[in-house]
Design a protein around this motif. Structure first.
Motif, PDB file in Angstrom:
ATOM      1  N   MET A  32       0.814  -1.199   0.000  1.00 58.46           N
ATOM      2  CA  MET A  32       0.000   0.000   0.000  1.00 58.46           C
ATOM      3  C   MET A  32       0.856   1.262   0.000  1.00 58.46           C
ATOM      4  O   MET A  32       0.562   2.210  -0.701  1.00 58.46           O
ATOM      5  CB  MET A  32      -0.923  -0.037   1.212  1.00 58.46           C
ATOM      6  N   TRP A  33       1.923   1.278   0.771  1.00 60.00           N
ATOM      7  CA  TRP A  33       2.762   2.466   0.856  1.00 60.00           C
ATOM      8  C   TRP A  33       3.604   2.641  -0.407  1.00 60.00           C
ATOM      9  O   TRP A  33       3.937   3.758  -0.774  1.00 60.00           O
ATOM     10  CB  TRP A  33       3.669   2.414   2.089  1.00 60.00           C
ATOM     11  N   PHE A  34       3.923   1.531  -1.108  1.00 58.95           N
ATOM     12  CA  PHE A  34       4.742   1.621  -2.309  1.00 58.95           C
ATOM     13  C   PHE A  34       4.020   2.351  -3.432  1.00 58.95           C
ATOM     14  O   PHE A  34       4.576   3.216  -4.090  1.00 58.95           O
ATOM     15  CB  PHE A  34       5.157   0.205  -2.748  1.00 58.95           C
ATOM     16  N   ILE A  35       2.756   2.018  -3.638  1.00 60.15           N
ATOM     17  CA  ILE A  35       1.980   2.693  -4.683  1.00 60.15           C
ATOM     18  C   ILE A  35       1.750   4.158  -4.325  1.00 60.15           C
ATOM     19  O   ILE A  35       1.691   5.022  -5.196  1.00 60.15           O
ATOM     20  CB  ILE A  35       0.657   1.946  -4.968  1.00 60.15           C
ATOM     21  N   TYR A  36       1.640   4.452  -3.035  1.00 60.97           N
ATOM     22  CA  TYR A  36       1.488   5.835  -2.591  1.00 60.97           C
ATOM     23  C   TYR A  36       2.737   6.648  -2.933  1.00 60.97           C
ATOM     24  O   TYR A  36       2.642   7.753  -3.472  1.00 60.97           O
ATOM     25  CB  TYR A  36       1.212   5.867  -1.084  1.00 60.97           C
ATOM     26  N   LEU A  37       3.927   6.105  -2.651  1.00 54.74           N
ATOM     27  CA  LEU A  37       5.175   6.781  -3.008  1.00 54.74           C
ATOM     28  C   LEU A  37       5.329   6.895  -4.518  1.00 54.74           C
ATOM     29  O   LEU A  37       5.808   7.911  -5.035  1.00 54.74           O
ATOM     30  CB  LEU A  37       6.377   6.053  -2.407  1.00 54.74           C
ATOM     31  N   LEU A  38       4.890   5.864  -5.228  1.00 56.12           N
ATOM     32  CA  LEU A  38       4.953   5.883  -6.681  1.00 56.12           C
ATOM     33  C   LEU A  38       4.062   6.971  -7.267  1.00 56.12           C
ATOM     34  O   LEU A  38       4.420   7.618  -8.255  1.00 56.12           O
ATOM     35  CB  LEU A  38       4.554   4.510  -7.222  1.00 56.12           C
ATOM     36  N   SER A  39       2.914   7.199  -6.649  1.00 56.87           N
ATOM     37  CA  SER A  39       2.016   8.255  -7.131  1.00 56.87           C
ATOM     38  C   SER A  39       2.641   9.633  -6.944  1.00 56.87           C
ATOM     39  O   SER A  39       2.499  10.512  -7.799  1.00 56.87           O
ATOM     40  CB  SER A  39       0.664   8.169  -6.426  1.00 56.87           C
ATOM     41  N   TRP A  40       3.365   9.844  -5.846  1.00 58.21           N
ATOM     42  CA  TRP A  40       4.040  11.126  -5.639  1.00 58.21           C
ATOM     43  C   TRP A  40       5.186  11.313  -6.627  1.00 58.21           C
ATOM     44  O   TRP A  40       5.401  12.407  -7.148  1.00 58.21           O
ATOM     45  CB  TRP A  40       4.547  11.247  -4.199  1.00 58.21           C
ATOM     46  N   LEU A  41       5.909  10.248  -6.907  1.00 60.94           N
ATOM     47  CA  LEU A  41       6.983  10.313  -7.888  1.00 60.94           C
ATOM     48  C   LEU A  41       6.435  10.644  -9.272  1.00 60.94           C
ATOM     49  O   LEU A  41       6.977  11.484  -9.990  1.00 60.94           O
ATOM     50  CB  LEU A  41       7.761   8.994  -7.924  1.00 60.94           C
ATOM     51  N   SER A  42       5.342  10.003  -9.654  1.00 61.81           N
ATOM     52  CA  SER A  42       4.741  10.282 -10.958  1.00 61.81           C
ATOM     53  C   SER A  42       4.206  11.707 -11.028  1.00 61.81           C
ATOM     54  O   SER A  42       4.274  12.354 -12.077  1.00 61.81           O
ATOM     55  CB  SER A  42       3.641   9.278 -11.271  1.00 61.81           C
ATOM     56  N   LEU A  43       3.697  12.229  -9.923  1.00 59.42           N
ATOM     57  CA  LEU A  43       3.225  13.612  -9.904  1.00 59.42           C
ATOM     58  C   LEU A  43       4.378  14.582 -10.149  1.00 59.42           C
ATOM     59  O   LEU A  43       4.234  15.539 -10.922  1.00 59.42           O
ATOM     60  CB  LEU A  43       2.539  13.914  -8.568  1.00 59.42           C
ATOM     61  N   VAL A  44       5.515  14.336  -9.530  1.00 56.95           N
ATOM     62  CA  VAL A  44       6.689  15.196  -9.737  1.00 56.95           C
ATOM     63  C   VAL A  44       7.142  15.138 -11.193  1.00 56.95           C
ATOM     64  O   VAL A  44       7.447  16.171 -11.813  1.00 56.95           O
ATOM     65  CB  VAL A  44       7.830  14.794  -8.774  1.00 56.95           C
ATOM     66  N   ILE A  45       7.157  13.942 -11.768  1.00 56.60           N
ATOM     67  CA  ILE A  45       7.555  13.795 -13.175  1.00 56.60           C
ATOM     68  C   ILE A  45       6.567  14.514 -14.094  1.00 56.60           C
ATOM     69  O   ILE A  45       6.962  15.202 -15.034  1.00 56.60           O
ATOM     70  CB  ILE A  45       7.680  12.302 -13.541  1.00 56.60           C
ATOM     71  N   GLN A  46       5.282  14.390 -13.819  1.00 53.81           N
ATOM     72  CA  GLN A  46       4.269  15.068 -14.630  1.00 53.81           C
ATOM     73  C   GLN A  46       4.405  16.577 -14.532  1.00 53.81           C
ATOM     74  O   GLN A  46       4.272  17.293 -15.540  1.00 53.81           O
ATOM     75  CB  GLN A  46       2.873  14.623 -14.197  1.00 53.81           C
ATOM     76  N   ILE A  47       4.675  17.093 -13.347  1.00 57.90           N
ATOM     77  CA  ILE A  47       4.866  18.539 -13.182  1.00 57.90           C
ATOM     78  C   ILE A  47       6.076  19.007 -13.978  1.00 57.90           C
ATOM     79  O   ILE A  47       6.040  20.064 -14.616  1.00 57.90           O
ATOM     80  CB  ILE A  47       4.981  18.896 -11.688  1.00 57.90           C
ATOM     81  N   CYS A  48       7.142  18.214 -13.983  1.00 60.62           N
ATOM     82  CA  CYS A  48       8.335  18.575 -14.777  1.00 60.62           C
ATOM     83  C   CYS A  48       8.016  18.603 -16.262  1.00 60.62           C
ATOM     84  O   CYS A  48       8.429  19.527 -16.975  1.00 60.62           O
ATOM     85  CB  CYS A  48       9.471  17.595 -14.502  1.00 60.62           C
ATOM     86  N   PHE A  49       7.265  17.618 -16.758  1.00 58.53           N
ATOM     87  CA  PHE A  49       6.895  17.592 -18.173  1.00 58.53           C
ATOM     88  C   PHE A  49       5.996  18.765 -18.542  1.00 58.53           C
ATOM     89  O   PHE A  49       6.172  19.386 -19.592  1.00 58.53           O
ATOM     90  CB  PHE A  49       6.206  16.276 -18.534  1.00 58.53           C
ATOM     91  N   VAL A  50       5.036  19.081 -17.710  1.00 63.23           N
ATOM     92  CA  VAL A  50       4.147  20.208 -17.988  1.00 63.23           C
ATOM     93  C   VAL A  50       4.932  21.519 -17.983  1.00 63.23           C
ATOM     94  O   VAL A  50       4.738  22.376 -18.847  1.00 63.23           O
ATOM     95  CB  VAL A  50       2.981  20.238 -16.975  1.00 63.23           C
ATOM     96  N   THR A  51       5.837  21.674 -17.027  1.00 60.76           N
ATOM     97  CA  THR A  51       6.655  22.891 -16.971  1.00 60.76           C
ATOM     98  C   THR A  51       7.525  23.014 -18.210  1.00 60.76           C
ATOM     99  O   THR A  51       7.642  24.101 -18.793  1.00 60.76           O
ATOM    100  CB  THR A  51       7.533  22.871 -15.701  1.00 60.76           C
ATOM    101  N   LEU A  52       8.126  21.928 -18.642  1.00 58.89           N
ATOM    102  CA  LEU A  52       8.948  21.945 -19.847  1.00 58.89           C
ATOM    103  C   LEU A  52       8.116  22.265 -21.080  1.00 58.89           C
ATOM    104  O   LEU A  52       8.547  23.028 -21.950  1.00 58.89           O
ATOM    105  CB  LEU A  52       9.655  20.597 -20.007  1.00 58.89           C
ATOM    106  N   ALA A  53       6.916  21.717 -21.164  1.00 60.19           N
ATOM    107  CA  ALA A  53       6.039  21.994 -22.301  1.00 60.19           C
ATOM    108  C   ALA A  53       5.619  23.457 -22.330  1.00 60.19           C
ATOM    109  O   ALA A  53       5.592  24.091 -23.395  1.00 60.19           O
ATOM    110  CB  ALA A  53       4.809  21.087 -22.248  1.00 60.19           C
ATOM    111  N   ILE A  54       5.306  24.022 -21.171  1.00 57.30           N
ATOM    112  CA  ILE A  54       4.928  25.435 -21.111  1.00 57.30           C
ATOM    113  C   ILE A  54       6.110  26.315 -21.497  1.00 57.30           C
ATOM    114  O   ILE A  54       5.958  27.293 -22.247  1.00 57.30           O
ATOM    115  CB  ILE A  54       4.383  25.783 -19.711  1.00 57.30           C
ATOM    116  N   ALA A  55       7.307  25.991 -21.009  1.00 59.84           N
ATOM    117  CA  ALA A  55       8.492  26.779 -21.358  1.00 59.84           C
ATOM    118  C   ALA A  55       8.775  26.715 -22.854  1.00 59.84           C
ATOM    119  O   ALA A  55       9.104  27.729 -23.477  1.00 59.84           O
ATOM    120  CB  ALA A  55       9.703  26.283 -20.563  1.00 59.84           C
ATOM    121  N   ALA A  56       8.629  25.535 -23.447  1.00 58.73           N
ATOM    122  CA  ALA A  56       8.849  25.410 -24.888  1.00 58.73           C
ATOM    123  C   ALA A  56       7.811  26.208 -25.668  1.00 58.73           C
ATOM    124  O   ALA A  56       8.137  26.870 -26.664  1.00 58.73           O
ATOM    125  CB  ALA A  56       8.809  23.939 -25.293  1.00 58.73           C
TER     126      ALA A  56
END
Length: 196
Positions: free
Chosen positions: A1-25
């Protein structure tokens, strides 16, 4: 249960980085287009101001928005037309620019106050903020660097000096928002040198 929770936070950080890069481009591309086509950009901003004026009139006539809020929005659009007279050369110390910044803050205050008292769905509030408050100042903000690579002595009435400058193949040193985007592009995606 805790592993998927940590994985969701990691994916959120990655998604925020992709969105920020897309906006900057996207912003980098918009700034490039604005620098190359200043006359067309001026025309597009003019139509956006006219559309915003029509929307404000429609909100007053059909939805009963307050007269003071709509009047302030219409006056702000009039000030934007004043900024458009010297486009792409916007002096940050000019009275028109300072007044437009003050009016943007005032419009936001009045909108927050109105929408706090009257209930509207979030999508309608967001539509008002996007069309009436954010699009035009954002377009002026992105176009601030359009007039920086031009000598003031070469400016004549009716000439599109920036477009002429870039179509002749002369690329000077960048400054302003394009310099920031160029730096970020090199920092995130460094270019490789070819080995022969």
């Amino acid at each position: 249960m805790w592993f998927i929770y940590l994985l969701s936070w990691l994916s959120l950080v990655i998604q925020i980085c992709f969105v920020t890069l897309a906006i900057a481009a996207g912003l980098y591309y918009l700034a490039e287009l604005i620098e190359e086509y200043t006359v067309a950009t001026s025309r597009i901003i003019k139509y956006m101001i006219l559309f915003s004026t029509g929307v404000l009139a429609g909100l007053y006539l059909f939805d009963g928005f307050p007269v003071l809020m709509v009047g302030t929005g219409l006056f702000t659009n009039l000030v934007y037309f004043g900024l458009l007279q010297t486009f792409p050369y916007i002096l940050l110390s000019s009275p028109n620019f300072i007044l437009s910044c003050v009016l943007v803050v005032l419009n936001h205050y009045m909108a927050f106050q109105y929408f706090a008292e009257e209930y509207y769905p979030f999508s309608e509030v967001l539509a008002y903020f996007t069309i009436c408050l954010w699009v035009i100042p954002f377009s002026f903000f992105v176009s601030l660097s359009a007039g920086e690579n031009v000598l003031p002595s070469t400016v004549q009435q009716g000439d599109d000096v920036v477009s002429n400058y870039f179509t002749k193949g002369k690329r000077g040193k960048r400054s302003g928002i394009l310099l920031i985007f160029s730096f970020l592009k090199e920092a995130v995606l460094p270019s490789r040198q070819k080995m022969y």
